[in-house]
Design an enzyme around this catalytic site. Structure first.
Site, short mmCIF file in Angstrom:
data_model
loop_
_atom_site.label_atom_id
_atom_site.label_comp_id
_atom_site.label_asym_id
_atom_site.label_seq_id
_atom_site.Cartn_x
_atom_site.Cartn_y
_atom_site.Cartn_z
N CYS A 169 0.80 -1.23 0.00
CA CYS A 169 0.00 0.00 0.00
C CYS A 169 0.83 1.29 0.00
O CYS A 169 0.50 2.22 -0.76
CB CYS A 169 -1.00 -0.01 1.15
N ARG A 214 8.16 -10.12 5.69
CA ARG A 214 7.88 -9.71 7.06
C ARG A 214 8.77 -10.50 8.01
O ARG A 214 8.92 -11.71 7.86
CB ARG A 214 6.40 -9.91 7.40
N GLN A 255 0.74 -11.36 -2.27
CA GLN A 255 -0.71 -11.28 -2.09
C GLN A 255 -1.39 -10.91 -3.41
O GLN A 255 -0.77 -10.27 -4.27
CB GLN A 255 -1.06 -10.20 -1.05
N ASP A 267 -3.06 -8.51 -4.18
CA ASP A 267 -3.25 -7.22 -3.54
C ASP A 267 -3.74 -6.18 -4.54
O ASP A 267 -3.35 -6.20 -5.71
CB ASP A 267 -1.89 -6.76 -2.99
N HIS A 293 -5.23 -1.75 -4.67
CA HIS A 293 -5.58 -0.51 -3.98
C HIS A 293 -6.34 0.39 -4.95
O HIS A 293 -5.96 0.52 -6.12
CB HIS A 293 -4.34 0.19 -3.44
N LYS A 306 -12.21 -2.50 8.45
CA LYS A 306 -12.12 -3.47 7.35
C LYS A 306 -13.27 -4.47 7.41
O LYS A 306 -13.86 -4.71 8.47
CB LYS A 306 -10.78 -4.21 7.38
N HIS A 359 -8.10 -0.59 0.36
CA HIS A 359 -7.16 -1.73 0.29
C HIS A 359 -8.01 -2.99 0.08
O HIS A 359 -8.99 -3.21 0.80
CB HIS A 359 -6.37 -1.88 1.58
#
Length: 643
Positions: A341, A370, A388, A390, A392, A471, A517
């Site tokens: 993000c 991570r 991911q 992912d 946005h 979320k 997100h």
């Protein structure tokens, strides 16, 4: 005094009445079943005194909190038994956890405890249970508690108390701590606990592991004993049966047997994907792109490493730094990205946008890292290196509702292709957060409105939102009853402020966009691990790394077998050839073990007719058919993307 019951009824009680008194006043059956009491929403011992006007709920074995309470009780019984059997043992902590409990011990030098000792420990635990030892709470001064645990040579309890005092708010110092005693055992504990040990009907010790004190590799390595407990032997037996089934489905074992991936000490927490596993990975990424492109997502690619200034701007440097891999070059602090993000926000800011371009939808199956503690790493489920599905979205305030609804549609469509039923959860503002209350009110309200407008049932998970916004999370249940949190939609007013994101509106002025997100499957690694266990490694045709394997019966059939393989590969069917000098029965058995959906057996008749003899995994012979007909079948199943 009076108390208010969940149905609104007022219950008259004597002054100083306890939860046990309240249960008895309602009925003798409830009094016998009562384990604890919820007072104004907080769990308390039955012996805790009530206050006038308290909202009251009696906790029984059918209550949501009951199993956690029972398992906390059983952890104390485990500690009591271990102290009986191993004089000089030092005790640490013993909380209830999902599906069970554990307790950490430092055993005397030379003492090693393994699962071979479980029967002996369980027998001693049963003695404490049979004795129906009461759980008695006592609030004592800090000094008295410290003196007691120093005298008993329990340094971990001493450290816990000292830290409680040291970390207390200056305006609210810790002067007393609570102790719980059952039989001869006394533990430092907040509680609550059930009335006594006899409520523990069925328990089982399950495993032993090493655990550093407080998760710090520089501290003492303790022995952690895991167990579980239930209110009936039948429930325990059903749970243990599910665990056995889970062992058979363990993605780490199946990943190795099916030649999907492996792990190595040279890169802890990172999977090495083998060709078959990479094929599976690529199929999922391709599926993600197929879902995204018609919905207007543009795929981008951002760097792996960013200057610390980006992470300071996003807030991760202060709130997430311990989970980031940090490095230093040319007098600059840098960090490997743990999420996409901030990079997407930076990318949006680097270009000038008109309101006519919005919404801008970026997607990126980018690599993330991570710094998870080594003790928490678990196959594909908890890793350091992952990606991911992912995305946005940057949109106007007026577009938020439509974009959130579109995200809901995408996630339901995506997860529905795998045959999952989906539960929805709205997670609200956490205690540690950024942004104003007004921002949070607006964001939570918009997510609620989208869920309710779509007629979706959802539960609220108070305080579990991301630090930058609330979320919607999506949970699925696998084939053996385990729940997994997968997709998420997060509404964020904070990042656009922090990154000073703007677009030019119809009034020719700069305005602040809203950021959403979104992920449907979440981490590909975790999703693949979950799919392996859900299907026990038996993937549907569209996802199977090897969709078909060609099995010539004898060497004279090898040329035709290779021709069939070539035809299938030309049609982009994922196929392998087993031309070993083994019997066809052995080849079929091996293909079954590899869980390959289709086996194509080739003998004299098939070679002469230009056909293949088709076998389906687990189902057996389906007769002969032309190669082109089989190709059409696989292509159709692949295009349908059905589970």
């Amino acid at each position: 005094m009076k108390a208010l019951l969940p149905d609104g009824t007022e219950l008259q009680l004597d002054d100083g009445a306890t939860g046990a008194d309240a249960a008895a006043a309602i009925g003798a059956g409830l009094a016998r079943a009562a384990l604890a009491v919820k007072v104004d929403g907080a769990l308390r011992d039955l012996s805790a005194p009530l206050h006038d006007g308290a909202r009251l709920e009696i906790v029984t074995p059918s209550s949501d909190e009951a199993l956690e309470l029972l398992r906390h009780d059983t952890a104390h019984v485990l500690a009591a038994a271990v102290i009986d059997l191993y004089p000089g043992v030092k005790i640490s902590i013993g909380p209830p956890i999902e599906n069970g409990f554990y307790y950490d011990f430092e055993f005397p030098d030379g003492t090693v405890v393994s699962d071979a000792d479980f029967e002996r420990i369980e027998q001693k635990m049963r003695e404490h249970v049979k004795a129906d030892e009461r759980f008695v709470r006592e609030d004592v001064s800090v000094g008295e508690a410290l003196e007691r645990f120093v005298r008993e040579n329990q340094p971990y309890k001493v450290e816990l108390i000292e830290d409680l005092v040291k970390n207390a708010d200056a305006g609210d110092p810790v002067e007393t701590v609570s102790l719980y005693t059952n039989g001869p055992f006394t533990d430092l504990c907040r509680g609550p606990h059930g009335p006594g040990t006899k409520r523990i009907k069925a328990f089982k010790l399950q495993s032993v592991a090493g655990a550093y004190w407080r998760g710090d590799a520089s501290r003492t390595m303790l022995t952690r004993i895991y167990g579980t407990a239930f209110f009936s032997k039948d429930d325990l037996a059903a749970h243990l049966e599910r665990l056995e089934e889970a062992k058979k489905r363990d993605h780490r074992r199946l990943g190795r047997e099916l030649k999907l991936f492996q792990f190595s000490a040279v890169s802890p927490g990172s999977a090495f994907w083998l060709p078959r596993g990479t094929s599976l990975w690529n199929s999922l990424v391709a599926f993600t792109r197929e879902m995204n492109e018609p919905r207007g997502y543009q795929e981008v690619k951002t760097p792996l490493i960013f200057d610390s200034e980006l992470w300071r701007t996003s807030g991760h440097w202060d709130k997430y730094r311990e989970n980031m891999f940090v490095t230093h070059a040319e007098d600059r602090d840098l960090a490997v990205k743990p999420m996409n993000c901030p990079g997407h926000a930076h990318l949006f800011r680097s270009q000038r946008h008109s309101y006519r371009e919005l919404p801008v939808r970026y997607s990126e199956p980018g690599l993330l890292h991570r710094n998870e503690p080594s003790g928490t790493l678990h196959g594909l489920m908890r890793v350091r290196h992952f990606a991911q599905d992912d995305a946005h979205i940057f949109c106007t305030e007026e577009q938020v509702h439509g974009e959130v609804v579109a995200c809901l549609d995408l996630i339901f469509d995506t997860l529905g292709r795998f045959g999952f039923e989906i539960d929805v959860e709205l997670s609200t503002r956490p205690e540690r957060r950024i942004g104003t209350d007004e921002m949070w009110d607006r964001a939570e309200g918009k997510l609620r409105a989208a869920l309710e407008q779509q007629g979706l049932r959802y539960r609220v998970n108070e305080g579990d939102g991301a630090f930058y916004g609330p979320k919607i999370d999506f949970h699925v249940t696998d084939s053996i009853g385990r729940s997994w949190q997968l997709g998420t939609v997060q509404l964020d007013y904070s990042f656009p402020e922090r990154f000073e994101l703007t677009y030019v509106g119809a009034d020719d002025r700069e305005h602040r966009p809203v950021m959403i997100h979104r992920a449907a499957m979440g981490s590909y690694e975790r999703f693949i691990g979950m799919l392996i266990e859900h299907w026990a490694g038996e993937f549907p045709v569209w996802l199977a790394p090897v969709q078909a394997i060609v099995l010539p019966i004898a060497d004279r059939h090898a040329d035709y077998a290779r021709d069939v393989v070539a035809q299938l590969r030309a049609a982009r069917v994922r196929v392998e050839l087993d031309d070993r000098t083994e019997s066809v029965g052995r080849k079929i058995r091996d293909a079954e073990l590899q869980k390959i959906p289709y086996m194509l057996v080739i003998g004299d008749r098939e070679r002469e007719a230009g056909e293949v003899a088709l076998r389906r995994h687990r189902e057996g012979d389906e007769g002969s058919l032309p190669v082109a007909e089989f190709v059409a079948r696989v292509v159709s199943e692949t295009e349908q993307r059905s589970a």
